[in-house]
Design an enzyme around this catalytic site. Structure first.
Site: not given
Length: 91
Positions: A18, A36
């Site tokens: 990320r 996520n």
């Protein structure tokens, strides 16, 4: 402007995927978000100039060094209502 919703599966959580994607998006002037998913995948909305979105999608297929991308699914999406690229909570 081009917008794509992306789902990345493989070893993509717990490896900085990320944060890496936040950097890739910022470097390419994209708007959208990354988060996520509870199933272990990473989901992102990428929006920007067609060439920039294409470049980031290509990079997403590789990911950062510790990641292993098994599959990347993409679909057309609507542009986000707000500018900038953010991290969203896990869904």
């Amino acid at each position: 402007m081009k917008a794509r919703l992306v789902r990345v599966r493989g070893r993509v959580q717990g490896v900085g995927y990320r944060d890496w994607l936040l950097e890739q998006a910022a470097a390419n002037g994209l708007s959208g978000w990354v988060r996520n998913r509870a199933d272990g995948s990473v989901e992102a909305l990428l929006c920007g100039e067609e060439a920039a979105v294409r470049d980031v999608l290509s990079a997403c297929r590789r990911g950062p060094a510790p990641a292993r991308v098994d599959t990347l699914e993409e679909s057309f999406a609507e542009a986000p209502p707000e500018p900038g690229f953010t991290r969203r909570p896990t869904l």
